[in-house]
Scaffold this motif. Sequence first.
Motif, PDB file in Angstrom:
ATOM      1  N   VAL A  68     -51.862  27.019 -55.231  1.00  0.00           N
ATOM      2  CA  VAL A  68     -51.896  25.686 -54.693  1.00  0.00           C
ATOM      3  C   VAL A  68     -52.015  25.497 -53.111  1.00  0.00           C
ATOM      4  N   VAL A  69     -51.725  26.592 -52.090  1.00  0.00           N
ATOM      5  CA  VAL A  69     -52.186  26.594 -51.095  1.00  0.00           C
ATOM      6  C   VAL A  69     -53.656  26.735 -50.998  1.00  0.00           C
ATOM      7  N   ALA A  70     -54.491  27.587 -51.663  1.00  0.00           N
ATOM      8  CA  ALA A  70     -55.739  27.454 -51.697  1.00  0.00           C
ATOM      9  C   ALA A  70     -56.448  26.086 -52.001  1.00  0.00           C
ATOM     10  N   SER A  71     -55.739  25.293 -52.582  1.00  0.00           N
ATOM     11  CA  SER A  71     -56.567  23.995 -52.767  1.00  0.00           C
ATOM     12  C   SER A  71     -56.205  22.940 -51.617  1.00  0.00           C
ATOM     13  N   GLY A  72     -55.839  23.314 -50.690  1.00  0.00           N
ATOM     14  CA  GLY A  72     -55.722  22.390 -49.709  1.00  0.00           C
ATOM     15  C   GLY A  72     -55.614  22.991 -48.354  1.00  0.00           C
ATOM     16  N   ALA A  73     -55.052  21.931 -47.413  1.00  0.00           N
ATOM     17  CA  ALA A  73     -55.360  22.530 -45.797  1.00  0.00           C
ATOM     18  C   ALA A  73     -53.896  22.272 -45.284  1.00  0.00           C
ATOM     19  N   PRO A  74     -53.558  23.411 -44.531  1.00  0.00           N
ATOM     20  CA  PRO A  74     -52.164  23.603 -43.935  1.00  0.00           C
ATOM     21  C   PRO A  74     -52.145  22.710 -42.368  1.00  0.00           C
ATOM     22  N   VAL A  75     -51.052  21.804 -42.222  1.00  0.00           N
ATOM     23  CA  VAL A  75     -50.767  21.140 -41.214  1.00  0.00           C
ATOM     24  C   VAL A  75     -49.460  21.423 -40.419  1.00  0.00           C
ATOM     25  N   GLU A  76     -49.718  22.126 -39.296  1.00  0.00           N
ATOM     26  CA  GLU A  76     -48.453  22.820 -38.682  1.00  0.00           C
ATOM     27  C   GLU A  76     -47.583  21.660 -37.927  1.00  0.00           C
ATOM     28  N   ARG A  77     -48.205  20.663 -37.734  1.00  0.00           N
ATOM     29  CA  ARG A  77     -47.625  19.454 -36.730  1.00  0.00           C
ATOM     30  C   ARG A  77     -47.828  18.339 -37.387  1.00  0.00           C
ATOM     31  N   LEU A  78     -46.688  17.552 -38.049  1.00  0.00           N
ATOM     32  CA  LEU A  78     -46.864  16.365 -38.777  1.00  0.00           C
ATOM     33  C   LEU A  78     -46.814  15.190 -37.961  1.00  0.00           C
ATOM     34  N   SER A  79     -47.817  14.302 -37.932  1.00  0.00           N
ATOM     35  CA  SER A  79     -47.955  13.229 -37.018  1.00  0.00           C
ATOM     36  C   SER A  79     -47.279  12.288 -37.618  1.00  0.00           C
ATOM     37  N   LEU A  80     -46.774  11.413 -36.701  1.00  0.00           N
ATOM     38  CA  LEU A  80     -45.669  10.161 -37.078  1.00  0.00           C
ATOM     39  C   LEU A  80     -46.433   8.980 -36.609  1.00  0.00           C
ATOM     40  N   PHE A  81     -46.612   8.666 -35.382  1.00  0.00           N
ATOM     41  CA  PHE A  81     -47.167   7.607 -34.793  1.00  0.00           C
ATOM     42  C   PHE A  81     -47.156   7.840 -33.152  1.00  0.00           C
ATOM     43  N   ASP A  82     -48.245   7.124 -32.635  1.00  0.00           N
ATOM     44  CA  ASP A  82     -48.284   7.130 -31.220  1.00  0.00           C
ATOM     45  C   ASP A  82     -48.051   8.600 -30.375  1.00  0.00           C
ATOM     46  N   HIS A  83     -48.695   9.565 -31.161  1.00  0.00           N
ATOM     47  CA  HIS A  83     -48.539  10.923 -30.671  1.00  0.00           C
ATOM     48  C   HIS A  83     -47.241  11.778 -30.598  1.00  0.00           C
ATOM     49  N   LEU A  84     -46.320  11.100 -31.389  1.00  0.00           N
ATOM     50  CA  LEU A  84     -45.172  12.092 -31.797  1.00  0.00           C
ATOM     51  C   LEU A  84     -45.397  12.728 -32.932  1.00  0.00           C
ATOM     52  N   ARG A  85     -44.832  14.144 -32.827  1.00  0.00           N
ATOM     53  CA  ARG A  85     -45.178  14.807 -33.966  1.00  0.00           C
ATOM     54  C   ARG A  85     -43.948  15.848 -34.283  1.00  0.00           C
ATOM     55  N   ILE A  86     -43.896  16.145 -35.513  1.00  0.00           N
ATOM     56  CA  ILE A  86     -42.682  17.023 -35.867  1.00  0.00           C
ATOM     57  C   ILE A  86     -43.540  18.361 -36.106  1.00  0.00           C
ATOM     58  N   ASP A  87     -43.052  19.449 -35.166  1.00  0.00           N
ATOM     59  CA  ASP A  87     -43.590  20.958 -35.156  1.00  0.00           C
ATOM     60  C   ASP A  87     -42.885  21.538 -36.442  1.00  0.00           C
ATOM     61  N   LEU A  88     -43.901  22.029 -37.407  1.00  0.00           N
ATOM     62  CA  LEU A  88     -43.112  22.988 -38.427  1.00  0.00           C
ATOM     63  C   LEU A  88     -43.690  24.197 -38.385  1.00  0.00           C
ATOM     64  N   SER A  89     -44.197  24.507 -37.349  1.00  0.00           N
ATOM     65  CA  SER A  89     -44.809  25.929 -37.204  1.00  0.00           C
ATOM     66  C   SER A  89     -43.811  27.059 -36.952  1.00  0.00           C
ATOM     67  N   THR A  90     -42.578  26.694 -36.740  1.00  0.00           N
ATOM     68  CA  THR A  90     -41.468  27.615 -36.402  1.00  0.00           C
ATOM     69  C   THR A  90     -40.434  27.688 -37.496  1.00  0.00           C
ATOM     70  N   LEU A  91     -40.695  27.220 -38.528  1.00  0.00           N
ATOM     71  CA  LEU A  91     -39.994  27.010 -39.633  1.00  0.00           C
ATOM     72  C   LEU A  91     -39.610  28.450 -40.166  1.00  0.00           C
ATOM     73  N   PRO A  92     -38.289  28.933 -40.436  1.00  0.00           N
ATOM     74  CA  PRO A  92     -38.232  30.359 -41.039  1.00  0.00           C
ATOM     75  C   PRO A  92     -38.293  29.981 -42.471  1.00  0.00           C
ATOM     76  N   THR A  93     -39.836  30.507 -42.717  1.00  0.00           N
ATOM     77  CA  THR A  93     -40.375  30.473 -44.204  1.00  0.00           C
ATOM     78  C   THR A  93     -41.796  30.890 -44.026  1.00  0.00           C
ATOM     79  N   ARG A  94     -42.102  31.397 -45.219  1.00  0.00           N
ATOM     80  CA  ARG A  94     -43.489  32.136 -45.306  1.00  0.00           C
ATOM     81  C   ARG A  94     -44.585  30.778 -45.189  1.00  0.00           C
TER      82      ARG A  94
END
Length: 471
Positions: A68-94
Motif C-alpha cells: 500500500v505504501v508503494a502505491s502512494g506518497a507520504p506526507v509528514e505534515r498534514l495541512s489544515l488551513f492558513d499554514h496550520l500543520r499537524i506534524d506527524l513525523s515524530t509519531l512513535p510508529t514505523r
Amino acid sequence: MTHDLERTTVAVVGAGPTGLLLAGDLAHAGVDVTVLEQRDTESNLTRAFGVHARTLEHLDARGLADEVVASGAPVERLSLFDHLRIDLSTLPTRFPFLLITPQYNVEKVLEKRAVAAGVRILRGTRVTGLRQDADGVELTTGGAPLRADYVVGADGVHSVVREALGLPFPGRSVLTSIMLADVRLADPPPDVLAVNAVGDGFAFVAPFGDGWHRIFAWDRRRQLPDTAPVTLDDIREVTRRALGTDFGLQEARWMSRFHSDERQAPHYRVGRVFLAGDAAHVHSPAGGQGMNTGLQDAANLSWKLAAAAQGRAPDGLLDTYEGERHPVGRLVLRSSGAIIRMAMVRSRAGRLARNLVGGAALRLPPVARKVAGTVSGIGIDYPGAPRAQDVSLADSRRLYEVLRGGRFVLLAPEAARPALAGRHDRVELAPPADTTVPWTLVRPDAHIAWRGGPDTLGPALSQQLRPAAIG
C-alpha cells in the motif's frame, strides 16, 4: 447471485475496505465467509485519499503495508488551513506520516488477500432485508435467502442492514454541495497535497498517481442540491479563491456533488448482527479519518468474531466490539467536526483568532502530540487495552510481523514457553530483543491484553485463552 449458496458462517454486506479487511481476517482464521456486494463491478469512485499511521500498522500486521505504501506518497505534515500543520513525523510508529493514495488502491490489496484466503465475493447481489433468531440470521436478496451464523453490515451510510435492524442514525448534514472532480492539471501543486479554507469556501487537491487529480471544492456562496450539475468554471473559481490558483485545470473526466453528514448509530451490535465503517458512523472529511476508522473497526471485530464463530469465546466477547469502538467513533466525530468548523470560520477576525490560537497550541509539544495521535489513530487506546508498539524481537523480526499469524503474541523470554503448553495454536511466544520489556500478551488486533510478570502469567493466559473465553 445467491441461488447456489444458501448458508455461510459469516455474511459481510459490502465489499468496501472495511468489509474486505474483515472478511480477509475471518477467512485467514478458517471461518467460512461470504461477501455480498450490490455493485456488479469494482468501482473506481473514491472519496478517501489518506491512510493514517494506525491503519498502516494494521495493514503491516497483515503483511500488506509495504504494498500500500508503494502505491502512494507520504506526507509528514498534514495541512489544515492558513499554514496550520499537524506534524506527524515524530509519531512513535514505523509509519510517521499520512499516506496519500486513492481508496481503490487499498481495496485492491485487501480484495486480493481476501480472495486468496477463500472469501466468496458475490457481486450484483443486493440485500433487501434480514431477520434473526437465536441460531442465526437470514438475509433476503434478489435470489434465494442466505443463512448465516453472523452478519456484518459494512454497507455504507445508506446501510440496508442498519435500516433492517431498525436502528436510528441520528445526526445532521455538516456540509452540503461539496463538488468533486477528477481533473488534469497543466501545473500540478508542488506538494503532494494542496488544501486551504478561506471562510466562504475551501479546496483540496490530491493526486491519483496516474496524471489525474481529485479536487474537492466547497462554495458557501453557491449551495445547490446534490443533483445540480458541476462545471469546470465552478471548480476553477473556488480553487482559485482558496488556493490562489487553479493549477492550469484543463479537463475533467468526472464531476459530481455530495453532502457530508455527522451521524452515529446508537449501537454497533444487535444480536448476531454488527455494523462497521460508514454503516455505523459518518463524519466530515476533515482529517481524512473516515476510511481509517472503518478499517480499525474491522481489525477490532474480526478476531473476536472468528473466536466466537469457532466456539472459542463466549458471547460477551462480542459485546466488547461496541464497548471499544463506539467511543472511538464518537471521538472521530468530535475531532473531524472541530476541524471542519474551524475551517468554515467566515469572518476575517475569526480566522485570524483561529490561526493565532491554533498556531500557538500546536507549538506546545503535549498538544501537538495529542492532536497528531488522535488524527493518526496512534494515540487511541481502549480501556485496559492500550496500543502495542512494534518492538524488535530477539530473532530480528518485529512484533507486527509475528501478528500476521492472527494469534495472540506473548512478549517474554524463552523461559515462558512451558506456560504455553496446549495453547500454541492460540498464542505465539516472541522473545523481545530488549530483555527489559515487561512480559506482555498482545491481542491479535495489536492491543495489549495483559502485562505483568511470571507469577501472573498463568492466570492471565487462563483468562485470555481458556477454551470457553477470550478477553
